[in-house]
Design a protein around this motif. Structure first.
Motif, short mmCIF file in Angstrom:
data_model
loop_
_atom_site.label_atom_id
_atom_site.label_comp_id
_atom_site.label_asym_id
_atom_site.label_seq_id
_atom_site.Cartn_x
_atom_site.Cartn_y
_atom_site.Cartn_z
N ARG A 83 0.90 -1.39 -0.03
CA ARG A 83 -0.11 0.24 0.04
C ARG A 83 0.56 1.37 0.06
NH1 ARG A 83 -3.18 -3.23 3.66
NH2 ARG A 83 -5.27 -3.67 2.93
N GLU A 89 -6.19 2.84 -4.21
CA GLU A 89 -7.08 1.90 -5.17
C GLU A 89 -6.32 0.78 -5.50
OE1 GLU A 89 -6.50 5.09 -5.49
OE2 GLU A 89 -8.67 5.98 -4.59
N LEU A 90 -5.02 1.06 -6.20
CA LEU A 90 -4.32 -0.06 -6.82
C LEU A 90 -3.75 -0.93 -5.77
CD1 LEU A 90 -2.91 -1.49 -9.06
CD2 LEU A 90 -1.11 0.32 -9.04
N GLN A 92 -5.10 -1.50 -2.88
CA GLN A 92 -6.07 -2.65 -2.23
C GLN A 92 -6.40 -3.69 -3.27
OE1 GLN A 92 -7.23 -2.35 0.80
NE2 GLN A 92 -8.44 -4.25 0.26
N GLN A 93 -6.19 -3.44 -4.63
CA GLN A 93 -6.52 -4.46 -5.73
C GLN A 93 -5.37 -5.50 -5.66
OE1 GLN A 93 -6.73 -2.56 -9.55
NE2 GLN A 93 -8.73 -1.45 -8.86
N LEU A 94 -4.06 -5.01 -5.44
CA LEU A 94 -2.83 -5.86 -5.36
C LEU A 94 -3.03 -6.81 -3.93
CD1 LEU A 94 0.00 -3.61 -6.31
CD2 LEU A 94 -1.31 -5.47 -7.76
N GLY A 96 -5.76 -7.75 -2.59
CA GLY A 96 -6.85 -8.49 -2.77
C GLY A 96 -6.45 -9.52 -3.50
N VAL A 97 -5.73 -9.36 -4.41
CA VAL A 97 -4.99 -10.54 -5.52
C VAL A 97 -4.16 -11.25 -4.68
CG1 VAL A 97 -3.55 -10.86 -7.38
CG2 VAL A 97 -5.41 -9.24 -7.67
#
Length: 294
Positions: A83, A89-90, A92-94, A96-97
């Protein structure tokens, strides 16, 4: 004797071949390599080698996911670091992945193992087919089931040899050597430092010789001449070390630009795999055209 032994072309090259036996052998090996579609086999093995990397990556991700699932504090640290590097935003996506990959490590590992077994057997079959064509052996000398079992066993044996030799080579490389020199209190510019570097280069060369000799001697489906094959492995190791030197210079030049940094490593990987298989198959052709070859 090979047909090319009886048909040495006239002219300067023909006279050189008659005068120098080693040159005649080199040319006969090239003609035999070409007649056996060596370049085509090398291109096919390059394709299968690159495809086989994907299940190995899946297994690696599964092992990493299993380890991280047992270390939640490390996962939290990685989350925070991720983070901090990118936008929220990016990030949080990373994150999650990454959590999805960790939670699915079992299924990814099982699929990776199945895919690795399938691709490994296919890769070994094609490699043995290429070696058999060049040696002049029967490609399918075993039954269907025995061929699969034999190829899978050869994959495991080859993987064990490669891992053992690469581990030995890694221990002899720069960073372990620096640690050893530091523990011994030896300055980097001393004679002992250069002696250690020479030893590391020698070990790397011996490792390459061992791997190439293993492929040429042990992987054909029928027995071959060990002494001649070991000399062929030595020739392949010399070519491989020279190619590594040229490849390192290539990467230094290519990675200076954005386009080079993007496409250079991929192109380098393709060329590296192709040239490696050409060296293996040409060295096998050299062994197969040697006097008294099996």
């Amino acid at each position: 004797m090979n047909k090319h032994d009886e048909q040495v072309e006239p002219g300067a090259l023909g006279r050189l071949r008659r005068r120098y036996g080693w040159l005649d052998h080199v040319i006969r090996a090239f003609l035999h390599f070409r007649a056996c579609n060596g370049n085509l086999f090398a291109a096919g093995l390059t394709y299968y080698t690159l495809i086989a990397l994907f299940p190995l990556l899946m297994i690696g991700f599964a092992v990493g996911g299993f380890a991280l699932s047992r270390r939640p504090e490390l996962v939290d640290a990685i989350d925070d670091r991720t983070r901090s590097w990118v936008s929220p935003e990016l990030g949080q996506q990373l994150v999650g992945v990454m959590h999805s990959a960790i939670s699915a490590h079992t299924s990814v590992g099982v699929i990776g193992l199945i895919f690795a077994a399938w691709m490994g057997q296919t890769w070994m079959y094609r490699l043995r087919e290429a070696l058999c064509r060049i040696w002049g052996h029967q490609v399918d000398s075993l039954g269907f089931a025995r061929t699969i079992v034999s190829d899978l066993t050869a994959v495991v044996g080859t993987f064990a040899v490669v891992v053992a030799t690469m581990t030995l080579a890694a221990l002899a490389h720069a960073e372990p050597m620096k640690v050893a020199l530091k523990l011994l209190g030896i300055p980097e510019l001393s004679v002992f430092h250069w002696a250690f570097r020479a030893v590391s280069v020698l070990i790397s060369f011996l490792v390459s010789w061992l791997v190439f000799s293993w492929v040429i001697v042990r992987l054909p489906r029928e027995s071959v001449g060990v002494a001649t094959s070991m000399r062929a492995g030595l020739m392949a190791a010399v070519g491989f070390e020279l190619f590594k030197l040229v490849g390192s210079l290539y990467l230094r030049m290519v990675l200076r630009s954005v386009a080079g940094a993007t496409f250079g490593p991929l192109l380098g990987l393709l060329v590296f795999a192709y040239v490696t298989w050409v060296l293996v198959l040409y060295s096998t052709a050299w062994a197969a055209t040697a006097p008294g070859a099996a």
